[in-house]
Motif scaffolding. Structure first.
Motif, PDB file in Angstrom:
ATOM      1  N   LEU A  96     -28.938  14.218 -32.255  1.00  0.00           N
ATOM      2  CA  LEU A  96     -28.172  15.178 -31.474  1.00  0.00           C
ATOM      3  C   LEU A  96     -28.562  15.108 -29.995  1.00  0.00           C
ATOM      4  O   LEU A  96     -27.696  15.084 -29.115  1.00  0.00           O
ATOM      5  CB  LEU A  96     -28.377  16.592 -32.000  1.00  0.00           C
ATOM      6  N   PHE A  97     -29.851  15.056 -29.718  1.00  0.00           N
ATOM      7  CA  PHE A  97     -30.295  14.959 -28.320  1.00  0.00           C
ATOM      8  C   PHE A  97     -29.791  13.670 -27.675  1.00  0.00           C
ATOM      9  O   PHE A  97     -29.394  13.664 -26.508  1.00  0.00           O
ATOM     10  CB  PHE A  97     -31.816  15.026 -28.224  1.00  0.00           C
ATOM     11  N   VAL A 100     -26.039  14.148 -26.896  1.00  0.00           N
ATOM     12  CA  VAL A 100     -25.853  15.014 -25.726  1.00  0.00           C
ATOM     13  C   VAL A 100     -26.199  14.250 -24.444  1.00  0.00           C
ATOM     14  O   VAL A 100     -25.478  14.347 -23.440  1.00  0.00           O
ATOM     15  CB  VAL A 100     -26.684  16.311 -25.863  1.00  0.00           C
ATOM     16  N   LEU A 103     -23.341  11.825 -23.724  1.00  0.00           N
ATOM     17  CA  LEU A 103     -22.161  12.526 -23.219  1.00  0.00           C
ATOM     18  C   LEU A 103     -22.378  12.986 -21.777  1.00  0.00           C
ATOM     19  O   LEU A 103     -21.463  12.929 -20.945  1.00  0.00           O
ATOM     20  CB  LEU A 103     -21.820  13.719 -24.113  1.00  0.00           C
ATOM     21  N   SER A 104     -23.576  13.406 -21.480  1.00  0.00           N
ATOM     22  CA  SER A 104     -23.901  13.802 -20.107  1.00  0.00           C
ATOM     23  C   SER A 104     -23.787  12.618 -19.159  1.00  0.00           C
ATOM     24  O   SER A 104     -23.213  12.733 -18.070  1.00  0.00           O
ATOM     25  CB  SER A 104     -25.319  14.389 -20.066  1.00  0.00           C
TER      26      SER A 104
END
Length: 145
Positions: A96-97, A100, A103-104
């Motif tokens: 998940l990290f 993210v 995506l960032s």
């Protein structure tokens, strides 16, 4: 593939390289959908001698990483004492990290990327504090290592 046109993330837990045969591997999808974040979960990682093998929480996260031996004193190293799906939960949080972060990065670059996480690598990461403690307190790295 129609779903991927508007998708942000493609998540797979199929063994690394197996989706290439179906045209759903990272190389193919990143050319067709350059915005896509490709997230690959596996037991053993995306390279190495075990990459072809299936795996699961107890075998890859707890046993192969050494966590089972580090957390249980002899002779009580019982798998029944391990938290249920603990490795799956930690590995998925690491994934998940990664998603993210990808995506960032995509917000500024406009490009997708590949992120991966494995049970073995997550287990090794969790074992790191124990290993560092042993290294700091034992001149011979301790019997557990």
């Amino acid at each position: 593939k129609q779903l991927l046109r508007d998708a942000d993330v493609f998540v797979t837990n199929v063994r690394p390289g197996k989706l290439d045969k179906c045209g759903l591997g990272y190389d193919a999808l990143s050319k067709e959908f350059p915005h896509l974040v490709y997230a690959e979960l596996s037991a053993w990682g995306d390279s190495g001698p075990e990459v072809e093998y299936a795996g699961f929480d107890v075998g890859a996260f707890w046993a192969a990483s050494g966590l089972n031996g580090l957390l249980h004193d002899e002779p009580s190293r019982l798998y029944s004492m391990l938290p249920g799906a603990g490795g799956d939960l930690i590995t998925s949080q690491i994934m998940l990290f990664g998603i993210v972060a990808a995506l960032s990065e995509r917000l500024s670059s406009g490009c997708g990327s590949k992120v991966s996480s494995s049970l073995l690598h997550a287990g090794a990461w969790c074992a790191a504090p124990f290993v560092l403690e042993e290294m700091a307190t034992s001149p011979q790295l301790g019997a557990k290592l």
